[in-house]
Every structure is written in structure tokens, then in C-alpha cells.
Design a protein around this motif. Structure first.
Motif, short mmCIF file in Angstrom:
data_model
loop_
_atom_site.label_atom_id
_atom_site.label_comp_id
_atom_site.label_asym_id
_atom_site.label_seq_id
_atom_site.Cartn_x
_atom_site.Cartn_y
_atom_site.Cartn_z
N THR A 114 0.82 -1.26 0.15
CA THR A 114 -0.04 0.20 -0.11
C THR A 114 0.92 1.32 0.01
O THR A 114 0.43 2.22 -0.25
N SER A 115 2.29 1.18 0.50
CA SER A 115 3.02 2.47 0.34
C SER A 115 3.93 2.40 -0.73
O SER A 115 4.56 1.26 -1.05
N ARG A 116 4.21 3.41 -1.27
CA ARG A 116 5.53 3.93 -2.20
C ARG A 116 6.48 3.39 -1.58
O ARG A 116 7.73 2.90 -2.38
N ASP A 117 6.98 3.72 -0.11
CA ASP A 117 8.20 3.39 0.42
C ASP A 117 8.23 1.92 0.19
O ASP A 117 9.58 1.37 0.11
N THR A 118 7.40 1.17 0.21
CA THR A 118 7.38 -0.43 0.24
C THR A 118 8.19 -0.74 -1.16
O THR A 118 8.84 -1.47 -1.47
N VAL A 119 7.22 -0.12 -2.18
CA VAL A 119 7.78 -0.27 -3.62
C VAL A 119 9.05 0.16 -3.96
O VAL A 119 9.90 -0.83 -4.50
N VAL A 120 9.75 1.10 -3.48
CA VAL A 120 11.05 1.66 -3.57
C VAL A 120 12.12 0.67 -2.88
O VAL A 120 13.07 0.36 -3.55
N ALA A 121 11.60 0.23 -1.76
CA ALA A 121 12.49 -0.73 -0.87
C ALA A 121 12.71 -2.00 -1.95
O ALA A 121 13.79 -2.73 -1.84
N LEU A 122 11.76 -2.53 -2.32
CA LEU A 122 11.57 -3.79 -3.14
C LEU A 122 12.36 -3.64 -4.48
O LEU A 122 12.90 -4.59 -4.96
N LEU A 123 12.09 -2.54 -5.04
CA LEU A 123 12.77 -2.17 -6.54
C LEU A 123 13.82 -1.56 -6.67
O LEU A 123 14.28 -1.62 -7.73
N ALA A 124 14.19 -0.78 -5.66
CA ALA A 124 15.11 0.19 -5.91
C ALA A 124 16.77 -0.43 -6.10
O ALA A 124 17.49 0.29 -6.61
N SER A 125 16.87 -1.61 -5.81
CA SER A 125 18.24 -2.46 -5.88
C SER A 125 18.32 -2.96 -7.12
O SER A 125 17.02 -3.09 -7.89
N ASP A 126 19.11 -3.81 -7.67
CA ASP A 126 19.27 -4.51 -8.93
C ASP A 126 18.99 -5.85 -8.44
O ASP A 126 19.31 -6.77 -9.52
N VAL A 127 18.28 -6.37 -7.42
CA VAL A 127 18.01 -7.65 -7.31
C VAL A 127 16.74 -8.23 -7.78
O VAL A 127 16.63 -9.23 -8.59
N ALA A 128 15.62 -7.38 -7.82
CA ALA A 128 14.33 -7.70 -8.56
C ALA A 128 14.29 -7.86 -10.01
O ALA A 128 14.98 -7.05 -10.70
N LEU A 129 13.87 -9.02 -10.49
CA LEU A 129 13.89 -9.36 -11.80
C LEU A 129 12.58 -8.97 -12.77
O LEU A 129 11.68 -8.26 -12.03
N GLU A 130 12.46 -9.07 -13.98
CA GLU A 130 11.27 -8.97 -14.78
C GLU A 130 9.94 -9.16 -14.12
O GLU A 130 8.99 -8.43 -13.77
N ASN A 131 9.56 -10.60 -13.86
CA ASN A 131 8.51 -10.93 -13.28
C ASN A 131 8.22 -10.21 -11.85
O ASN A 131 6.91 -9.66 -11.39
N GLN A 132 9.06 -10.00 -10.74
CA GLN A 132 9.02 -9.44 -9.46
C GLN A 132 8.65 -7.90 -9.61
O GLN A 132 7.85 -7.53 -8.99
N THR A 133 9.35 -6.95 -10.59
CA THR A 133 9.08 -5.78 -10.79
C THR A 133 7.50 -5.63 -11.35
O THR A 133 6.88 -4.75 -10.69
#
Length: 709
Positions: A412-431
């Protein structure tokens, strides 16, 4: 100086366009116009700009420009600068260490060459030297040129493989007669240029090559093997592996992450453990990248496993906890991963400790096997999905989660999205899945979110998610780097960019806003841009759709690149360009100034794995008494008012606090001009005529180009 003072200054004799700005006590009218615009613009970025420079010379104005303005350098209007102004501008960039990008550096190099400034290279930014005409490097100054260029970042030449290859030939040629071994003096001169060297040259180089390798972004597999061979030989400052000490290993920094398991086995146990502890502490302090830390830990623990003959084998049943239950205090130990391998992690980590100490646990650079153990335990603790407050802590694990597993999360939070996606770890499906969960909870993709997660994340958004971005948010996000996107995403992002910038008032500003997204442009767009004489830089050109490029004629490409057409020689081995060049006949290649018998200025680009080149230097360097640098083809943007649009140097992407949706900042008043009408033909109506128009404020309107950073 207020707006009225600026207007008055423009009317004074020493600022009239007819009097020019080349004399020491006078100011170029374009510079005066720049300061006048800065005084008038209501945009926050302009508030701190110098407004008292009208009494200074034009060169002083360029030299004193602040960092944010120089960072937004734009080549097209810079082509109107005089030789002295351009020289001062480049030297200002060097003194302030402005981090320009490849697309800026390539065209700036061409401007410098055109004005005969290349010989002043010692006063120029090191990165700029990488883009210079290497055939004009003189025998008498080649070592000084190499020393300066060695401070640059050769990764900027990623899209110019032939220039990168030519640079290697040039610097090796400068060393003198062909040689098989680089000595200490050679290495001192070469600096970071060693990072592009063949693995065989590294392996046979003087042991001081370790200092050069520390400056590399990353090593190729053959280079890693060469490094380990060099270390195993025992001739470096560290000595043989059995005599290594903590201080010597720490001096290697991140380079130590490439040390092989076979060498760690030979290191004294106390030294190895002390160094392991220091590396983990460095990682947890944020001074070592996740990739380097995990590479080191994986190699070190593999060596430890090799040295323990009675290591318990992983089976299908639950293994007993031998090391003792893991506690909060245990997780603070930098040697935690040495004491608890992945089998013991599974056996000794309880659910309550995991819930309460997830953050300190994941601050350790866990090997992939251990990460899977933690993920499995989290699934048992949270069978209905990891709660949002914990999601922000599992950034390093995101790549392990499937789309169906992510569908159980509440985001529900933009901060959560940034935390999950700001690094280079998440891949296409996760994004895509993470963003969709956020959108499903009434989230919106804002400019702040786009800037936080970076342009590369756009590559992995679905076409529907891209379409959901509001044009105003896309405008405010600025120039996002989408060069790594697949073609389908580039096409979708181009369409979105057209929604955001298609009504921009003139070609110059339209091209600047659209440049990052032209990889998805259709052939009609590129032909219109060619007619407008935008002088596209070679870096942007290499990112165009290869299939669209096939539809462009030699004349289209020559006009599109304009003064940068000579850069085709630097990139002819690039897949996009080589594919187009193969469709041309010998006559067409001649029109482009390309030799049909070679793949590049010094032959094909080389990898870092083959036999070292031993070409003698005399075939690559210009004689000391040679002629001035060759004149590159140059397309004038205007025949009159040569300094009339220098303000374009300072155009940036509109910030969220200003209305610059039409390429202008609008002052709030009753008689403010309305938004510009929708431009015809992809915003290019009138072609280059737009470039000759004075700024709108001078036409009696209350809108003006907005200098932004």
C-alpha cells in the motif's frame, strides 16, 4: 539584479548584438540573454544563479557556472559558442569534475576538435579524452594524453566498441616498441586503462598491476583467472598465499572478492577469519556492494568446506542443530556465516528469532542457498504472505519470489515499492508483480516513484502499467535511462513520451525531452528530426530501433547525425550500426567516410581474452609536426543571431513545482500566455525554423525557457 535591471542591461551599448562579445570588457549577447532569463524565471532552480556577472567577461561567466548547470550541458546550443567560450566551459567542467554522460561527451568532443581544442587535453576532463580523435594524438604528447585519459571511465565507451579498441591500440603504441610484459612504469601510466587489457597481459604484467585492477568496475572470467594466477605465483606485494596477512588483504579492497577458493585454502586460518570478519563489517556498513560481498563469501565458504573433511552432508531429513540455537546476539557476529553454514542455519534458526531479527539476519551477505532457507522459513511463519512491514527488509530475497507468491502480499505504500525495487536484485516478473499489487491498492506511479526506482525498471513494467502513467508525472520524472529495455518496451515508452512532450513548442526543446525515448521512434519521426538538423549524438543513435534504422538512407543518417556523422567510425562494430552498414555498398560507405575494407579504425574490436596486440605505436600516432585535427562535417543551426539561444544549454527537465509542460515556465498572471497548441507532425512543425526564434518572452509573452538542473 531584478527583471527590469536585466532589461535595461540588454539595451546598453556594450550588450547590443551588433557589437559582439569577443572583447575582454564586453559580453556576448547570448550570455547576457542567459543571465536575463535567469533573472526572470520563477523556477526554484534559477534562484541561486549568478546575476551579477554582466560586468565580467564572457569567458568568466562560463568558467563560473555552477555544477548543476554544467551537468545539464546540451551540445546543440553549445555549437554556437566561440572557441574561447567553449574552452572555458570545458575547463570549468574539468575543475568542477562534472560527471557528464556518454551522449554529452561524444558531441562535446566533436565540438572541441572542430575548434582545435584537443591539444589542450591536459586541462580537459579525463572522460572527454576517451572520445577524442585518437589519430590526432601526437608522438610528443602521447604519454601525457595517456596519463590523463587513464583517469577516465572506459565504460562510457560501451556503445563505441571501435573507439574502445582504438584507445587500447593508441596507449599500447605509446609505450614504444612491441613488448610482451607491462612494467611498473607502464602500469603507472596506464591506470584504469588496464581494465580493458587482455587477460594474458594482466597475467604477465609487473605485480604492481594489482593497483590498476582495483580501479576496474568488474573483471571478466579470464581476467579473474589471470589475477589468481598472478597471486598464486607469490610475486605480488602480498607474497605467497601462505604468508598473506590481514593488512595486505585489506589493501586489495573489493579486488579480494575475486580470490579463488583454491587460494583461500592456502591462507592461514586466523588471517582468513580476520579478513572475513572485516569484509562482512564493511558490507554491513554499506561500503561494499552486494555483488562483491556475496562473491567473496561464496568463495571463502567453499574453501572452508573443502578444508573440513567431516562436513555433514545435506539430506532429506532435518539435521540436528550442532552449533547451538541462533539468537539476536549470534546475528551480530561478523563471523556468523562461518559458524553457521546453510544446513545449520535451517536447523538452528527459530521462528520467533527470525521474526524479531529479520533485518540483522539479512544484513549478512547470505549465499543463495542460505537465502532459500530464509525464504522457506518465512513462508512457514507467514503462510498468507509476508506482511508489508517485513517486505521492506527482504530486498535481497525478492528475486526468489514467484508472481503467485507476490500476489499474496499487501503493498500500500510507495516506500515499500521503492524498498523492493530500488536495488538491482528484483527481476522482470517481480517488478511487474510488485507494481501491480501497489496499483491494485489504489497506488499511482508518480514522478517521484519513477525517479526512485530508476529508468531500468520501466523495462520490466507491463505495457498496461506504462500506459497508466500520467503524462504530467512522466514529464516531471525527467530523463530516464531506458537504453537496456527490450524493443517492445522502448516502443511503449516512446508512445508515452509523445503523450508527455508531443506538444512542446519548438524542435530544440522537443528533441531534448524526447532524446532518451527515441529508441522506440518510427522512421517518420527520425526523418523529421533529420530535417530539423538536431545533430543526434552517436550514443543515442546506437540505441535506435535496428529495424527502423534499416529504412533510413545514407542521406537521412548523414543529416540526422550532422556534425557527429564522423562518430560512425567509432561505433561501426556496434550490432545496430554494423547491421545497417552491411546493407550499404562501397560507394555509400565512402560517402560516410568509412573504409569498406576494414571493420574499424584499427580493425575489429578485441575482447579481453585473446592474444595481446603488439602493433608498433608509429602506425597509430600522429607525428609531432602533423597538421591540425581534421575538420568534421558541421551543420550550422542558424545563420543569424549566433548566440541567440545559448540559454538552451541550461534547459533541464521540469521539476514538480513548476509548469513547464510546454517547454516553458509560465508566470502566473492574468495576461499569461496559454499553453502552446499541439504541434503538427510529431511536434516538429516548421523544422529548424523553431531554432531561429527568440525566446518567447522577447516576443511580448509572459512565458520563457526555464533553466533547470
Amino acid at each position: 539584479m531584478g527583471p527590469r535591471a536585466g532589461e535595461a542591461a540588454l539595451t546598453k551599448g556594450h550588450l547590443r548584438p551588433s557589437e559582439g562579445g569577443s572583447h575582454s570588457g564586453q559580453v556576448n549577447p547570448g550570455l547576457a540573454l542567459l543571465v536575463w532569463l535567469t533573472a526572470h524565471c520563477s523556477c526554484p532552480q534559477a534562484q541561486g544563479s549568478s546575476q551579477g556577472g554582466l560586468e565580467a567577461s564572457g569567458d568568466d561567466l562560463w568558467g563560473s557556472a555552477n555544477t548543476s548547470l554544467l551537468h545539464g550541458f546540451w551540445c546543440q546550443p553549445a555549437s554556437q559558442l566561440s572557441r574561447d567560450q567553449l574552452s572555458t566551459l570545458i575547463q570549468g567542467m574539468a575543475s568542477q569534475q562534472i560527471p557528464l554522460r556518454a551522449w554529452q561527451l561524444s558531441c562535446l568532443a566533436n565540438l572541441a576538435i572542430r575548434h582545435g581544442l584537443q591539444d589542450d587535453f591536459e586541462l580537459h576532463p579525463p572522460n572527454l579524452l576517451l572520445f577524442y580523435n585518437l589519430t590526432q594524438v601526437r608522438e610528443a604528447t602521447c604519454r601525457a594524453f595517456t596519463r590523463r585519459a587513464a583517469q577516465g571511465d572506459t565504460e562510457l565507451l560501451a556503445n563505441l566498441p571501435d573507439q574502445r579498441s582504438a584507445l587500447q591500440h593508441t596507449v599500447l603504441a605509446c609505450l614504444g616498441a612491441p613488448r610482451r610484459r607491462l612494467n611498473a612504469l607502464d602500469l603507472l601510466l596506464l591506470g584504469a586503462l588496464v581494465c580493458d587489457m587482455h587477460a594474458s597481459r594482466i597475467e604477465t604484467a609487473d605485480p604492481h598491476v594489482l593497483e590498476n585492477l582495483q580501479r576496474c568496475h568488474q573483471l571478466t572470467a579470464p581476467q579473474q583467472a589471470a589475477l589468481n594466477s598472478l597471486l598464486a605465483g607469490g610475486k605480488t606485494v602480498l607474497g605467497p598465499p601462505g604468508s598473506w596477512n590481514l593488512e595486505g588483504l585489506q589493501a586489495l579492497g573489493a579486488l579480494a572478492s575475486y580470490i579463488s577458493s583454491s587460494l583461500w585454502v592456502q591462507v592461514q586460518e586466523a588471517v582468513g577469519l580476520a579478513f572475513f570478519s572485516s569484509m562482512v563489517a564493511t558490507y554491513r556498513a554499506g561500503r561494499l556492494s552486494q555483488g562483491d560481498a556475496r562473491r567473496f563469501v561464496t568463495g571463502f565458504l567453499k574453501a572452508k568446506a573443502m578444508s573440513v573433511s567431516s562436513r555433514p552432508k545435506r539430506g532429506t531429513g532435518q539435521r540436528p542443530c550442532i552449533r547451538g540455537d541462533i539468537t539476536a546476539a549470534t546475528l551480530l557476529d561478523d563471523l556468523f556465516l562461518v559458524r553457521y553454514d546453510c544446513v545449520q542455519l535451517e536447523s538452528c534458526l527459530g521462528s520467533h528469532v527470525l521474526q524479531a531479527n529479520l533485518d540483522p539476519l539479512l544484513q549478512h551477505p547470505l549465499p543463495a542457498e542460505c537465502q532459500r532457507v530464509v525464504k522457506a522459513k518465512l513462508a512457514r511463519v507467514y503462510p498468507h504472505g509476508v506482511p508489508e512491514e517485513q517486505l521492506r527488509l527482504i530486498t535481497s530475497l525478492v528475486y526468489l519470489y514467484s508472481r503467485s507468491e507476490i500476489s499474496q502480499w499487501n503493498i500500500t505504500s510507495r516506500d515499500t515499492v521503492v524498498a523492493l525495487l530500488a536495488s538491482d536484485v528484483a527481476l522482470e516478473n517481480q517488478t511487474e508483480a510488485v507494481l501491480q499489487k501497489y496499483l491494485d491498492h489504489n497506488g499511482t506511479i508518480t514522478s517521484a516513484l519513477l525517479m526512485a526506482i530508476g529508468g531500468s525498471r520501466l523495462c520490466w513494467m507491463s505495457a498496461r502499467q506504462i500506459q497508466a502513467i500520467r503524462p504530467v508525472e512522466f514529464r516531471r520524472a525527467g530523463a530516464l535511462d531506458i537504453s537496456s529495455c527490450p524493443q517492445s518496451r522502448k516502443d511503449a515508452l516512446y508512445t508515452k513520451a509523445r503523450e508527455a512532450f508531443g506538444s512542446t513548442r519548438n524542435t530544440a526543446s522537443y528533441y531534448r525531452f524526447m532524446r532518451p525515448y527515441l529508441g522506440g521512434a518510427p522512421v517518420e519521426e527520425l526523418r523529421h528530426l533529420a530535417q530539423a538538423n538536431v545533430s543526434m549524438d552517436i550514443d543515442t543513435f546506437t540505441n535506435l530501433n535496428p529495424r527502423v534504422l534499416q529504412s533510413l538512407s545514407v542521406g537521412n543518417v548523414t543529416t540526422l547525425l550532422g556534425q557527429n556523422v564522423g562518430d560512425l567510425q567509432k561505433a561501426r562494430s556496434h550490432p545496430t550500426i554494423s547491421s545497417w552498414l552491411r546493407s550499404l555498398n562501397t560507394s555509400a560507405l565512402g560517402e560516410l567516410g568509412l573504409d569498406p575494407n576494414t571493420a574499424g579504425p584499427t580493425g575489429p574490436a578485441h575482447s579481453t581474452t585473446g592474444t595481446p596486440d603488439t602493433t608498433p605505436w608509429v602506425s597509430h600516432l600522429a607525428p609531432t609536426s602533423g597538421s591540425a585535427p581534421a575538420h568534421l562535417q558541421y551543420w550550422l543551426l542558424a545563420a543569424a543571431l549566433p548566440s541567440g539561444f545559448l540559454w538552451l544549454l541550461y534547459w533541464g527537465i521540469p521539476g514538480p513545482s513548476q509548469d513547464c509542460s510546454q517547454g516553458t515556465c509560465t508566470k502566473a498572471s492574468k495576461d499569461s500566455a496559454g499553453p502552446a497548441p499541439q504541434a503538427e507532425k510529431l511536434g516538429l512543425e516548421g523544422g529548424a525554423r523553431h531554432l531561429l526564434r527568440p525566446p518567447p518572452r522577447l516576443q511580448g509573452q509572459r512565458t520563457w525557457p526555464c533553466p533547470t538542473s
